[in-house]
Design an enzyme around this catalytic site. Sequence first.
Site, short mmCIF file in Angstrom:
data_model
loop_
_atom_site.label_atom_id
_atom_site.label_comp_id
_atom_site.label_asym_id
_atom_site.label_seq_id
_atom_site.Cartn_x
_atom_site.Cartn_y
_atom_site.Cartn_z
N CYS A 1 -24.41 27.04 66.53
CA CYS A 1 -25.48 26.56 65.64
C CYS A 1 -24.78 25.64 64.65
CB CYS A 1 -26.15 27.74 64.94
SG CYS A 1 -27.11 28.75 66.07
N ALA B 1 -25.17 22.32 63.33
CA ALA B 1 -25.59 21.26 62.39
C ALA B 1 -25.73 21.79 60.96
CB ALA B 1 -26.92 20.68 62.87
N GLY C 1 -22.76 20.41 60.64
CA GLY C 1 -21.39 20.21 61.13
C GLY C 1 -20.30 20.49 60.12
N LYS D 1 -18.87 23.33 59.30
CA LYS D 1 -17.84 24.23 59.85
C LYS D 1 -17.20 23.62 61.09
CE LYS D 1 -20.18 28.16 57.78
NZ LYS D 1 -21.48 27.54 57.49
N ASP E 1 -26.71 22.44 68.87
CA ASP E 1 -27.77 22.71 67.89
C ASP E 1 -29.11 22.34 68.51
OD1 ASP E 1 -27.60 23.35 64.66
OD2 ASP E 1 -29.49 22.44 65.29
N ASP F 1 -31.22 24.64 72.95
CA ASP F 1 -31.40 25.98 72.39
C ASP F 1 -30.25 26.82 72.94
OD1 ASP F 1 -32.06 28.64 71.96
OD2 ASP F 1 -34.21 28.25 72.08
N CYS G 1 -25.60 32.84 55.94
CA CYS G 1 -25.51 32.60 54.49
C CYS G 1 -26.60 33.45 53.83
CB CYS G 1 -25.65 31.13 54.15
SG CYS G 1 -27.10 30.32 54.82
C1 SAM Z 1 -26.96 27.89 59.12
S1 SAM Z 1 -27.31 26.44 59.95
C2 SAM Z 1 -25.73 25.99 60.57
C3 SAM Z 1 -24.83 25.34 59.56
C4 SAM Z 1 -23.59 24.76 60.20
N1 SAM Z 1 -22.85 25.72 60.98
C5 SAM Z 1 -22.65 24.15 59.18
O1 SAM Z 1 -21.69 24.78 58.75
O2 SAM Z 1 -22.88 23.01 58.79
C6 SAM Z 1 -28.10 27.02 61.39
C7 SAM Z 1 -28.36 25.98 62.45
O3 SAM Z 1 -28.84 26.66 63.61
C8 SAM Z 1 -29.68 25.79 64.31
N2 SAM Z 1 -30.42 26.64 65.27
C9 SAM Z 1 -31.42 27.50 65.04
N3 SAM Z 1 -31.79 28.13 66.16
C10 SAM Z 1 -30.98 27.66 67.15
C11 SAM Z 1 -30.87 27.91 68.53
N4 SAM Z 1 -31.67 28.80 69.15
N5 SAM Z 1 -29.95 27.23 69.24
C12 SAM Z 1 -29.14 26.33 68.63
N6 SAM Z 1 -29.21 26.04 67.33
C13 SAM Z 1 -30.11 26.69 66.59
C14 SAM Z 1 -30.48 25.12 63.23
O4 SAM Z 1 -31.02 23.91 63.69
C15 SAM Z 1 -29.43 24.94 62.14
O5 SAM Z 1 -28.88 23.65 62.23
#
Ligand code: SAM
Length: 437
Positions: free
Chosen positions: A266, A268, A270, A272, A288, A314, A386
Amino acid sequence: MSFSTPFKTAAPLASTLTQTVPLLAQVLQNGQSLNEALAHTAASDLAQKAAVQDLAFHTLRHLALAQALLKSLVNRPLSPDVQHLLTIALALLAAEGNKESLKYPPHTLTNETVLASLNCENGPRVKGLVNGVLRTFLREKQSRLVAALRHPVARWNAPQWWIDGTKTAWPDHWQAILDANRLQPPLTLRANRRVNSRAEFMDRLIQEGHPCEALGPDEAVIVNKPRPITQLPGFTQGAFSVQDEGAQRAAKLLDVQPGMRVLDACAAPGGKTAHILELADCMLTAVDSDAARLKRVIENLQRLQLRAQTVHADAVHTRDWWDGELFDRILLDAPCTASGIVRRHPDIIWLRQAADTQRLAKIQQALLQALWPLLKPGGKLLYATCSIWPSEGSQQIDAFLQRNPNAVALNAAIQLLPLSSKLENHDGFFYASIVKS
Ligand SMILES: C[S@@+](CC[C@H](N)C(=O)[O-])C[C@H]1O[C@@H](n2cnc3c(N)ncnc32)[C@H](O)[C@@H]1O
């Protein structure tokens, strides 16, 4: 991140107030996030945009108190724009001594709010009312504040279910957590090790007039006077990124070694992903499900001159995107209520509903279960949210360990609480490292 603009250089206050009204409407009436609403603000230049942004953040950090005061001062229906305008003004007048409030002397603020009311529906007709409400408040400030603050929602600036959830989860810290939610967070940066060490980056900041402090043992730096990041040295050259210190712990905990296959499930926008790549030459797949957010991963990696395979999918539907080769490391930074980052996103507390916690916990469970088979035996999965709610952290992981006998917790899970102390000035995060036997 909120940027402070000295009042004397800010755009005229009436115009700033007028432009903050639709932002509040987008968040409170249409359920849009403040960041999305800000992206469409009509502010004419950077200074005005910063002033509008500061005012919107401040209002959301004192929203419940301002709304309670307004209710006590006006007993007739108001159009939404007048309501929002008065809420913004009362949030400033009520937060005496607050940095944002100090920019606006009370009588100037009152006069400018009256001026701004002319831009509201039926402007000339409400002008007198706006003037009367604010002057009454200023005359009776202390008694009205005492009365309004008796209600916990106004006292803690959170819905009752949120206050109750924080108390239950953290009986010794709930007041400090709720207090910290209303503080302006620091501007925290991560020095990019591939370009400069933290010490080199800090020297450069100081030389160019940006006093700063190191936070924690690794790459985090707090800039004492927040400002637009493009004005800080080395941004376009990728010398640093903006990232909370709590979020910076993920890459270290994942412990990636050169040549490893890594999944950031997950990813975006980006933050991490980039940190992992700054620390080790590895083969990283960043997935993402949100195309617009994934675009930001690509842009961030380009600026930092880092490489990863980015996949719009997904992550639960592994058959759609996985090439069948197991990963050495998996980071699952799962979607969550974001209850640990309210100080950076004060809209969250008003946008979330109590039912979101369980709904998101189900998504986290599905992601964990779908991604576990993609990990090599001996490999490590780092689960992160978070959040400060145990249902998205410790309880989620306890249930996962029970369901999966080949999953072993490496160390005790880490729950960072967002307490905003000098030494622990980070957001709230949960981390659990799990190895496959
Ligand atoms: C907490 S944010 C991630 C932050 C990111 N790791 C960073 O450090 O910048 C959660 C992300 O999970 C994505 N997301 C939610 N459900 C998802 C899924 N089933 N598959 C892939 N990505 C998903 C969202 O679009 C969102 O960008």
